[in-house]
Design an enzyme around this catalytic site. Structure first.
Site, PDB file in Angstrom:
ATOM      1  N   ASP A  92      69.158  43.338  76.625  1.00 21.80           N
ATOM      2  CA  ASP A  92      68.884  44.070  78.369  1.00 21.80           C
ATOM      3  C   ASP A  92      67.204  43.479  77.744  1.00 21.80           C
ATOM      4  OD1 ASP A  92      69.095  46.553  79.819  1.00 21.80           O
ATOM      5  OD2 ASP A  92      66.988  46.991  78.718  1.00 21.80           O
ATOM      6  N   THR A 125      67.669  43.353  85.099  1.00 26.71           N
ATOM      7  CA  THR A 125      66.060  43.253  84.125  1.00 26.71           C
ATOM      8  C   THR A 125      65.845  41.989  83.624  1.00 26.71           C
ATOM      9  OG1 THR A 125      66.872  44.440  82.174  1.00 26.71           O
ATOM     10  CG2 THR A 125      66.323  45.431  84.298  1.00 26.71           C
ATOM     11  N   THR A 126      66.739  41.021  82.930  1.00 29.60           N
ATOM     12  CA  THR A 126      66.740  39.256  82.554  1.00 29.60           C
ATOM     13  C   THR A 126      66.290  38.585  83.779  1.00 29.60           C
ATOM     14  OG1 THR A 126      67.647  40.154  80.328  1.00 29.60           O
ATOM     15  CG2 THR A 126      67.099  38.224  80.933  1.00 29.60           C
ATOM     16  N   ASP A 423      72.996  50.559  82.060  1.00 29.00           N
ATOM     17  CA  ASP A 423      72.894  49.660  82.902  1.00 29.00           C
ATOM     18  C   ASP A 423      74.635  49.881  84.353  1.00 29.00           C
ATOM     19  OD1 ASP A 423      70.989  49.002  81.614  1.00 29.00           O
ATOM     20  OD2 ASP A 423      71.465  47.045  81.103  1.00 29.00           O
TER      21      ASP A 423
END
Length: 559
Positions: A92, A125-126, A423
């Site tokens: 994550d 998020t990446t 997530d």
């Protein structure tokens, strides 16, 4: 207004007396110890103009390159060790950056960028950091051409608004209802495919969807995530993870001989301790005779019996208390056949009260039958050969509070499974709020890149260079996906891009799973529209902010 630095020994003092440093003057304190007075600002580190921008871009690119390899279904995990020896293995983006303890100021901006994506959307998020990194890389090339940073930033802004609008036009609306959850499960499975839990991602996706739908307010299109509690115990397999329609408390009954299984329980939720009353101030009691001691013991016992009687009179068959019990009280509760759980946290108490329709009672004198909650089944579960036990409260009248009970081989897998489920839950919540999707596998990015390039040709000013660079930067995400999947990145992306341009289908993406088709509709790889739009908007804002910095002043240590 100077910096003072006393000397540790006289040798240095003699030396500096003979040759005082430039820009410094020597002074003595009242004990005759010499110290140097340095002019303020003498040793500050300072970078200006292009040098500052280049240094900032370099720092940001370093952070992005770390995350690039963990993008997509074949992305790698990172192992991070904290200063106190805790190991964290995660995929994550937000967690990786948070645990990395980035020192550089621009690096910190990217950490906050992924955190704000995590807080707002919960997924992607990446991707957001990878996009910001590729935008900065392209900006560096434009700076070398001599284009002013603000013109680049304006071009990026313009391109971003084109891309965000284009996303809305290519998005598909998909219908879901409480009966047909399949569409929601497919989107949750896309999110979980890049995580460590992907071997059982169908089951995990179902759990996430069921959890969200059981607490969702469909009319208001709102989901209160506080009502979904996540708990876990090491041991068992990931497949043993389950959704409990009720509350799981990581406690056991306060006395080992109390009833472990209670049907149709009436719960009494207390925030007052089972202890004899004490004054708030410090106090000391001196007992001089045996009789006085025995009297005090009798009085305490009478207190406890009265408390227990009050609980029994109102009809409770289970006591849940925020504080501890005296040993005497525990023994008397067991004798009165009143099972009890002690030291239950405040958040859990509130969830129990919500689920069981109970009222939290702060004093014994306020106990009454209508303040009790009800639960169909309360039982204690133990795991394997360990002494770990949990109490499960099920069949609650108000099923708005649920618990996801995660199992896993070790603590690291357990934590990662919790993050992955978080997530997935966020993605399902976003779909309930806004039920429009775009296609994954880099399809949305390539479609936007084609659109931005097309629009760039219509712009007569210097911003068209920046807009083209924005389009190139968007292609970096599918490139990274292809690279992580073992494909030739440039070839794979060029192939998909030409197919999209020729056929005009915005759902053709990189075939990461080698399924033999580039059609993401067929592969069922979906992403939420608001997640994708947020990614582009946030990344562009941060890049604009970094490009505007042209002077970096750092406090320098005394040389």
């Amino acid at each position: 207004n100077g910096l003072c630095q006393p000397f540790a020994n006289a040798d240095r003092a003699d030396q500096s007396e003979s040759e005082p440093a430039v820009g410094m003057s020597l002074a003595f304190d009242e004990y005759g110890r010499p110290f140097i007075v340095i002019k303020e600002g003498e040793k500050k580190g300072r970078m200006k103009g292009l040098e500052a921008q280049k240094a900032n871009i370099l720092a940001a690119k370093a952070v992005c390159n770390i995350l690039k390899t963990s993008l997509g279904p074949k992305g790698m995990d990172k192992m991070l060790q904290s200063p106190d020896g805790d190991v964290c293995i995660t995929n994550d983006g937000a967690t990786i950056l948070e645990q990395m303890k980035v020192e550089h100021q621009i690096g910190k901006l990217l950490v906050e960028l992924s955190k704000s994506q995590d807080d707002e959307i919960g997924d992607g998020t990446t991707g957001v950091v990878v996009l910001a990194g590729s935008l900065l890389e392209k900006a560096e090339a434009l700076l070398d051409k001599g284009i002013h940073p603000m013109r680049i930033a304006e071009g990026f802004d313009r391109a971003c608004s084109v891309a965000v609008d284009h996303l809305s036009t290519i998005a598909d609306t998909f219908e879901y209802s409480l009966d047909s959850k399949e569409a929601l499960i497919e989107v949750a499975m896309t999110t979980l495919s890049s995580k460590i839990v992907n071997r059982s991602h169908r089951q995990m996706a179902e759990i996430a969807v069921d959890a969200v739908l059981s607490v969702a307010d469909i009319e208001r299109r709102d989901v209160n995530l506080d009502l979904i509690k996540m708990d876990g115990k090491v041991g068992g397999r990931l497949e043993d993870t389950r959704l409990v329609r009720g509350i799981v408390i990581d406690k056991d009954m306060s006395h080992p001989q109390m009833a472990k299984d209670i049907k149709d329980a009436k719960l009494c939720v207390l925030t007052c301790p089972f202890e004899p009353p004490k004054p708030k101030t410090k106090h000391k009691l001196e007992l001089e005779t045996v009789q006085a001691y025995q009297d005090m013991q009798q009085a305490e016992k009478a207190y406890f019996l009265e408390m227990i009687q009050k609980v029994k009179d109102c009809g409770a068959s289970l006591v849940i208390c925020q504080w501890g019990f005296d040993d005497e009280a525990n023994h008397l509760l067991m004798q009165s056949e009143l099972p009890a759980i002690r030291w239950v946290g405040g958040v859990e108490l509130e969830l129990i009260a919500i689920a069981c329709n109970a009222r939290i009672v702060p004093r014994f004198s306020e106990l009454s039958a209508e303040k009790l909650g009800t639960a169909g089944h309360v039982h204690e579960e133990s795991f394997g050969t360990t002494k770990d036990r949990v109490v499960v409260i099920e069949d609650c009248p108000n099923s708005k509070a649920v618990t996801i009970f995660v199992r896993g081989g070790n603590k690291m897998i357990l934590d990662e499974a919790k993050r992955s489920l978080h997530d997935a839950i966020c993605v399902v919540r976003n779909l309930i709020r806004e039920n429009r999707i775009v296609y994954g596998g880099g399809a949305a990015e390539i479609a936007c890149a084609l659109k931005v390039s097309e629009e760039a040709d219509k712009v007569g000013t210097i911003e068209q260079y920046a807009m083209r660079s924005f389009a190139d930067a968007l292609e970096q995400t599918p490139c990274a996906l292809a690279e992580n999947s073992g494909l030739s990145p440039i070839e794979a992306v060029a192939d998909v891009k030409s197919m999209q341009a020729a056929e005009g289908k915005p759902y053709l993406g990189v075939d990461c799973m080698q399924k033999g088709t580039n059609d993401m509709k067929e592969q069922k790889v979906f992403e939420t529209l608001i997640g994708k739009q947020q990614q582009m908007l946030l990344a562009t804002q941060v890049v604009r902010m970094i490009l505007k910095i042209d002077d970096v002043i750092q406090p320098g240590a005394f040389q």
